[in-house]
Design an enzyme around this catalytic site. Structure first.
Site: not given
Lengths: 350, 453
Positions: B187, B256
């Site tokens: 990322e 998450h």
């Protein structure tokens, strides 16, 4: 001495990496410069040095604030590299960026006025020493976060490949940034997608005050791309001819569609990491030895006088011209107005 | 002893799916691990395996059936030698299979089996088509990619896998690998590569599989994307969209399940968009792609499957920075965005039943914040409740509360109340997770409290 032994190159793989079958390039070696080339390199390096000396003085006078990272000692790297630049190629670097801007042709006035935070600085006084850009000169910063310019420079190369324009991205970073994780994430994608980027690692031996040996498990940065199959070369970064030869070969490698390449420039900064450097991590003798034995500008000067039979007077003319240009830039940067208060709220968004 | 074969869930948020095909027929003997059937959702496909050996005694749900609820019995396996006639189907489980019937496990405040959101007002002269948020996002990208060759999409699994959440479905086929770029799991650098490409004049759409993973890239997003236009005195542009699911999904716990709306809205130089409806998802994503600035586009996994009416046509944009009055009212202003709108609209329905006409504002964009629309409403109602799934401290509700205090103090008849996610990392256990999120009842209670009812 380390700085010059690098010019012997590293055409063969290190024993520990033997199984990786790296691509090895022939060492670019030295290209003899013509008189005109020597004179141009001399003038550009001198411009950088005088600019940085002046910036140091102005910092001491309180005219420049914040951090100020000088490039003195490393001039041969950027001047040699720009011998390979073609119209449309991009340059991007970290916070030690003044020299890269000058070498890209940005007027010293605009850079110096940014250092003093004035209205006609290249970033209108909003960027400062570490954050300067020029769309016109395809200089993409000037980035203050160590290593952040590496994915960005890789992205510039991505755009070149996307547009099929044949241009390459020259992405500069130091031995300190070379230990950041995002550098290796970038290496991976650059090679995966064969992006035209020349990674120039300016190994000036110290990341702030931490020597390469104290920070890096593997100190040969030219091999840092091995596990991605990116070729690399160690270059004598104190000799502008060696840098120019390596730059030309690396640029050709990229333009031929071979993907990225790494050039490790063995260089040295004479000044501290920034203006506020305690200078406790190395000896005065070490610095002095580099200055007297390997100075990039002195090397060219000696060749000009001894090999090319240039006259002292002609070099003095260049000295005077450069000094005047820097004096003019400093004068401009000292007397230019501060940014209009209304500028506070402009340029947040386009 | 018969064993029910239950409709499995492909993901934590799946509520129903299609039984595509039976690979065994009634009377076949099966062994553990045999593939019995195939199921699919709009997101993925999966094989149903036998967990026990025996005989497939009965197929309850024939192949081709749509909208089969998760956990409902689709068939029955009996042990060798047992009689098929003894098979009895669990009545409660069958009931759960019926469309529209809430399951016992569903939160009482949310009708989880309904994937159709409450209707929103759409101008009557505009032709619309019903589509999911997922389809709307895909269409927005496809239309903009057709319109502008400098637009491309990159991220993890966006191409060959067709998107981890199927948002980029079909894009590789239409636009090819040059413009639909699968990245490694990296990322930090692919965000930076996208930003560099944007500085060089391209218009990247960078998909984060979820915004939780964008924390790896937050330095590039803030230091490189958000600040460069300012730091360069307006020279450098960064026309980039960072998009992906944001906030809590279902049962994926603390790392998450996080709402980044308030985080990114703190940063000058970024635009932060959080659509709720499919029409807004499409129109706002198109605006974001055309915007010359970096835009954080926060989607929500649970909303992906929700259907809404979307105006037809490939050039319908929704402007960034403009809130929408989702429901007009005069008694209290309810302000929300994204998935918070599900609680808020249901609360407004419930309040109407008690004679309180709530005005519901969907912010749609968090930065720049359309505070004028909120102010106008609060000057009318004199009361305000904010609703968001994010944490309370320094949240979007805190910001609205502060601005109302500064600019509408004399109009307020009650303190502004904030309904937020609880001030804890998201727990995993189903009951704790439910407790950690806002619910309709507390929105109703807060609205009544500020109305002194």
């Amino acid at each position: 001495m380390a700085a010059t032994s690098g010019s012997q190159g590293n055409g063969s793989a290190a024993p520990e990496a033997a199984s990786l079958t790296p691509i090895s390039l022939p060492n670019a070696g030295l290209t003899q410069f013509t008189l005109d080339e020597e004179l141009a390199a001399y003038r550009e390096m001198l411009l950088i040095r005088r600019f940085e000396e002046k910036a140091g003085q102005m910092y001491g006078m309180g005219l420049i604030g914040g951090f100020c990272h000088l490039y003195i000692g490393q001039e041969a790297v950027i001047v040699g590299m720009t011998r390979a630049i073609k119209p449309g190629d991009q340059t991007i670097t970290g916070y030690r960026d003044h020299a890269h801007m000058l070498a890209c042709g940005i007027p010293p006035k605009a850079v110096m006025a940014e250092l003093t935070g004035r209205a006609h600085g290249i970033s209108k006084g909003k960027g400062g020493s570490m954050h300067m850009f020029s769309r016109e000169h395809r200089f993409y910063g000037g980035h203050g976060i160590v290593g952040a310019q590496v994915p960005l420079g890789t992205g510039l190369a991505f755009a070149n490949r996307y547009n099929g324009n044949g241009n390459i991205s020259f992405t500069y970073f130091g031995d300190g940034a070379a230990n950041q994780g995002q550098v290796y994430e970038s290496f991976n994608m650059a090679e995966l997608w064969k992006l035209p980027v020349v990674y120039v690692i300016e190994n000036n031996r110290y990341a702030m005050g931490t020597s390469v040996k104290r920070a890096s498990a593997m100190t040969d940065f030219s091999k840092r791309g091995l596990s991605f199959n990116i070729p690399g070369e160690q270059v004598d970064g104190m000799d502008v001819r060696a840098v120019a030869a390596a730059a030309t070969q690396a640029a050709q490698w990229c333009r031929d569609g071979n993907g990225p390449i790494i050039l490790e420039m063995l260089t040295y900064r004479y000044r501290g990491h920034s203006m506020s450097d305690p200078a406790k991590y190395r000896t005065k003798e070490e610095v002095q030895k580099m200055r007297t034995e390997s100075d990039p500008i002195e090397q060219v000067r000696e060749r000009l006088l001894n090999t090319h039979q240039a006259s002292e007077a002609s070099l003095k003319d260049i000295d005077a011209e450069v000094r005047a240009l820097i004096g003019e830039a400093a004068d401009f940067a000292t007397h230019d107005s501060e940014p209009d208060p209304a500028e506070l709220y402009t340029d947040v968004w386009k | 002893m018969s064993v029910d074969i239950l409709m499995p869930a492909l993901s934590p948020t799946m509520e129903q799916g299609k039984l595509t095909k039976w690979l065994k027929k009634e009377g076949d003997s099966v062994r553990a691990g045999d593939v019995l059937a195939e199921i699919e959702t709009d997101k993925a496909t999966m094989e149903v395996e036998a967990v026990d050996e025996g005989t497939l005694a009965k197929i309850i749900v024939p192949e081709g059936t749509e909208n089969v609820a998760v956990n409902s019995p689709i068939g029955v396996i009996i042990a060798e030698g047992e009689s098929v006639n003894n098979v009895s189907v669990n009545a409660a489980a069958l009931k759960a299979q019926m469309p529209g019937m809430p399951t016992a496990e569903a939160p009482p405040s949310l009708s989880t089996t309904s994937v159709v959101a409450p209707p929103e007002p759409v101008a009557t002269d505009v032709a619309t088509v019903k589509m999911t948020v997922r389809e709307a996002l895909r269409d927005a990208m496809a239309e903009e990619m057709r319109r502008d060759p400098s637009v491309f999409v990159m991220g993890e699994e966006v191409a060959e896998y067709q998107g981890a959440y199927k948002i980029t479905q079909g894009l590789l086929e239409e636009f090819g690998e040059k413009r639909v770029v699968d990245t490694p799991i990296t990322e930090h650098a692919f965000a930076g590569i996208g930003i560099g490409a944007a500085m060089a004049g391209l218009k990247p759409i960078v998909e984060f599989m979820t915004f939780n993973f964008a924390m790896q890239a937050i330095d590039q997003i803030i230091n490189s994307a958000a600040k460069t236009h300012y730091m360069s005195g307006g020279q450098m542009e960064c026309p980039i969209v960072f998009r992906g699911p944001n906030g809590a999904a279902a049962r994926v716990a603390a790392q998450h399940s996080q709402d980044y709306a308030a985080w990114y809205s703190h940063v000058p130089g970024l635009k932060v968009v959080v659509p709720y409806s499919a029409a807004d998802a499409k129109g706002l994503l198109k605006s974001a792609i055309r915007d010359p600035n970096p835009v954080i586009f926060l989607e929500n996994e649970i909303l992906y499957g929700h259907s809404f009416e979307v105006p037809e046509g490939d050039d319908v944009l929704v402007p960034i920075g403009v809130a929408r009055i989702a429901r007009p009212g005069k008694d209290v202003t309810l302000v929300s965005f994204g998935i918070g709108m599900t609680y808020t609209l249901q609360a407004a329905d419930a309040l109407a039943g008690e004679g309180i006409e709530a005005e519901v504002i969907d912010l749609r964009t968090i930065r720049p914040l359309d505070i004028e629309t909120v102010l106008a409403s609060v000057r009318k109602t004199g009361r305000c409740v904010t609703v968001e799934e994010g944490w309370p401290q320094s949240g979007v509700g805190s910001e609205i509360s502060a601005r109302l205090m500064e600019r509408a103090f004399d109009y307020l008849d009650a303190p502004v109340l904030r309904i937020t996610g609880r001030d804890v990392p998201m727990p995993y256990a189903a009951n704790l997770e439910k407790l950690a999120l806002p619910n309709v009842a507390e929105v109703v209670a807060a609205a009544k409290a500020v109305c002194y009812r």
